[in-house]
Write a protein that holds these residues in place. Structure first.
Motif, PDB file in Angstrom:
ATOM      1  N   ALA A 117       0.838  -1.196   0.000  1.00 18.84           N
ATOM      2  CA  ALA A 117       0.000   0.000   0.000  1.00 18.84           C
ATOM      3  C   ALA A 117       0.871   1.243   0.000  1.00 18.84           C
ATOM      4  CB  ALA A 117      -0.931  -0.012   1.202  1.00 18.84           C
ATOM      5  N   ALA A 118       0.437   2.267  -0.721  1.00 22.49           N
ATOM      6  CA  ALA A 118       1.206   3.512  -0.827  1.00 22.49           C
ATOM      7  C   ALA A 118       0.588   4.638  -0.020  1.00 22.49           C
ATOM      8  CB  ALA A 118       1.318   3.927  -2.287  1.00 22.49           C
ATOM      9  N   GLN A 119      -0.527   4.369   0.666  1.00 23.14           N
ATOM     10  CA  GLN A 119      -1.166   5.373   1.498  1.00 23.14           C
ATOM     11  C   GLN A 119      -1.493   4.764   2.852  1.00 23.14           C
ATOM     12  OE1 GLN A 119      -4.494   6.398  -1.051  1.00 23.14           O
ATOM     13  NE2 GLN A 119      -3.566   8.380  -1.549  1.00 23.14           N
ATOM     14  N   PRO A 120      -1.460   5.579   3.918  1.00 26.06           N
ATOM     15  CA  PRO A 120      -1.876   5.052   5.220  1.00 26.06           C
ATOM     16  C   PRO A 120      -3.349   4.669   5.173  1.00 26.06           C
ATOM     17  CG  PRO A 120      -0.752   7.177   5.433  1.00 26.06           C
ATOM     18  CD  PRO A 120      -1.056   6.982   3.987  1.00 26.06           C
ATOM     19  N   PRO A 121      -3.778   3.757   6.045  1.00 30.58           N
ATOM     20  CA  PRO A 121      -5.205   3.420   6.081  1.00 30.58           C
ATOM     21  C   PRO A 121      -6.034   4.625   6.504  1.00 30.58           C
ATOM     22  CG  PRO A 121      -4.042   2.469   7.947  1.00 30.58           C
ATOM     23  CD  PRO A 121      -2.996   3.020   7.044  1.00 30.58           C
ATOM     24  N   ALA A 122      -7.310   4.586   6.159  1.00 30.78           N
ATOM     25  CA  ALA A 122      -8.197   5.694   6.505  1.00 30.78           C
ATOM     26  C   ALA A 122      -8.241   5.867   8.023  1.00 30.78           C
ATOM     27  CB  ALA A 122      -9.599   5.424   5.961  1.00 30.78           C
TER      28      ALA A 122
END
Length: 572
Positions: A117-122
């Motif tokens: 994943a390239a973004q932190p989780p929501a």
């Protein structure tokens, strides 16, 4: 009977009986070959893949170190060490978009692929203890495959058609790392990402490893391919990526047809009277009918038919005769080692001031995107790589154009190509043997050239400028390096350069000067193929009539006098 008459008789018999089956097969090859001039085997070209990707957004991206520091329990169990130990052998890290979401794609030294994943989780789903920790990309299931398909053709109805290990359109070895593949059927109405207008119904194949689109097969292309590549390569006999039974079937049939064509050429010349004429006044012994047409057409196009069938045999590399005799280039040494090792703890998702950057760290993704945009370049994909041990960043846009970023992030160097001197220093690592000569190419040569998308090697960009390198190793290896990327685009040993002439040139007439002729080259190939088809079709009719006549004799009939005389050998 002396040797010469015996050899002559055997040549007649070889052509007669091998031609009964060989002419039918050659007719199918000529028909499918003409189809393949305009409709190729399904493939996903770089332009199609990149053209469907959205521009990368800098906001919310995790730094690459954060993704590389992901804790992977499976890897930890395998290595009994820190999770980064396995990742530190990575050869490249790519930031791309999969199913509409940014993802890091890690390619390990052994060729394996991992998606991070390239973004932190929501915020609603993450705990305070793991606010900045990356998460592994979800498993590639039917929903993920449908999401990727819809991102490629938005607004088009999609139907999940299950998983396939391999089918008639997915024989390529390049797909092995992605199997099993998810198959998604898309309705008509989508827009071609490469600018080809509206698409009809299309089948998309999604990687079971990464969730990326790896192949598109429009329905119209599939239908034409039953008359084209699928028939031409006899894929009805193939059921796996490496299939020795299929390979030897094609080799033996190609060898049989080569003997048929060669023996027919010899027989045709024997039967033609270069001085004097037969009683009919003709130079051919055949007065009318299929035999006469077969003889005349054969004499006119024998050279084309023989070389075309023989070059098809050479395409199969029979008995591995074109394999290099010695090891090839050391590509891992050329790159210079793995990417910088990730830290033991994941860094914050928010990058610090440029002056605080670790000189051994990977180039910050968000910063690179902003810098490229400021320079007028819209990236859809970023790749962290190394050349001769020096890390750099390669950016690609939707048209396949590229930029290189290296140097400190606070004062980067953004450029289109490597210098020749940089590539030559790195290329010295490819072989122990010295470099014999090198040349910059600003136009294509006989080995390094581009083809249209429908051609067998049409997915290879072959950009210019490039650097041609000849080494004094045992194979007399010639390399072509794309100065835009630093990639070794083509490696040819001395035997493989021979194969280029015996297969590609004889089979496709693909010298750059001939390719530049465009429609004139196509028309010439079609005309010659039609003459070859006429020769094969007439031979098929003659063979069918002989079999029918033989069948009647087997039921108690008698051969007519003319047939008995023909069995005894040709008239003088």
């Amino acid at each position: 009977m002396s040797f010469a008459p015996r050899a002559r008789r055997l040549t007649y018999l070889l052509h007669r009986w091998s031609g009964i089956a060989g002419c039918l097969l050659m007719a199918l090859w000529f028909i499918s070959g003409m189809t393949m001039l305009f409709v190729g085997y399904p493939k996903l070209t770089p332009w199609e893949r990149l053209g469907a990707l959205p521009p990368l957004m800098a906001a919310g991206l995790l730094p690459p170190e954060a993704a590389l520091a992901e804790v992977d329990p499976a890897a930890a169990q395998e290595t009994a060490a820190s999770p980064s130990a396995r990742l530190a052998t990575a050869r490249s890290l790519v930031l791309t978009t999969i199913a509409g979401q940014p993802r890091y794609l890690l390619r390990e030294a052994g060729g394996g692929l991992r998606v991070l994943a390239a973004q932190p989780p929501a915020p609603a789903r993450r705990s305070a203890a793991s606010a900045d920790a990356p998460r592994p990309s979800p498993a590639v299931d039917a929903a993920a495959a449908l999401a990727e398909a819809r991102s490629y053709l938005p607004g088009v109805a999609a139907r999940y058609a299950g998983q396939v290990a391999e089918d008639r359109w997915t024989h390529s070895r390049a797909l092995d790392a992605h199997r099993p593949l998810h198959k998604v059927e898309m309705a008509a109405g989508g827009q071609d990402s490469a600018g080809g207008g509206e698409l009809g119904a299309v089948t998309l194949y999604i990687s079971g490893t990464t969730g990326q689109l790896v192949l598109d097969a429009p329905l119209a292309q599939q239908r034409w391919n039953y008359l084209g590549a699928w028939l031409h390569w006899l894929y009805l006999f193939r059921d796996r990526p490496v299939d020795p039974a299929w390979s030897w079937t094609v080799i033996l049939l190609s060898a049989l047809c080569t003997l048929t064509a060669l023996s027919g050429t010899v027989v045709g010349l024997w039967r033609w009277r270069f001085s004097g004429r037969y009683a009919s006044g003709s130079r051919s012994p055949y007065r009318a009918g299929w035999m006469r047409w077969h003889h005349l057409i054969g004499l006119l196009c024998a050279g084309f038919v023989c070389t075309w069938i023989f070059s098809g045999l050479m395409s199969m590399n029979p008995l591995r005769i074109f394999d290099p005799a010695a090891p090839g280039p050391r590509l891992a040494t050329y790159q210079g080692g793995p990417l910088p090792q990730p830290p033991a703890q994941a860094p914050s998702a928010q990058p610090g001031p440029p002056g605080d950057a670790n000189p051994n760290a990977l180039y910050p993704a968000a910063l690179a995107i902003d810098q490229l945009r400021a320079a007028g370049f819209e990236p859809v994909e970023l790749a962290w790589r190394s050349l001769a041990g020096q890390p750099y960043l390669q950016a690609l846009d939707a048209l396949g154009n590229s930029r290189l970023l290296d140097g400190p992030p606070e004062a980067p160097r953004i450029r289109e190509t490597w210098s020749e001197a940089e590539i030559l220093r790195a290329a010295a690592r490819l072989f122990e043997a010295p470099l014999a000569r090198h040349q910059r190419l600003d136009s294509h040569d006989a080995y390094y050239y581009a083809r249209h998308a429908e051609a067998m090697n049409g997915a290879q960009p072959r950009r210019l400028p490039a650097l041609r390198l000849d080494f004094a190793d045992a194979n007399r290896t010639r390399l072509y390096i794309d100065l835009h990327s630093g990639d070794v685009e083509q490696t040819l040993s001395r035997s493989q350069r021979v194969s280029r002439w015996l297969f590609y040139f004889l089979h496709s007439w693909d010298l750059p000067a001939l390719l530049a002729l465009g429609s004139l080259r196509d028309a010439t190939l079609i005309l010659l193929s039609l003459s070859g088809l006429a020769l094969a079709a007439s031979g098929t009719v003659i063979g069918w009539r002989r079999l029918r006549r033989g069948g009647r004799r087997g039921k108690g009939g008698h051969a007519p006098p003319q047939a008995r005389r023909s069995v005894q050998g040709p008239s003088s």
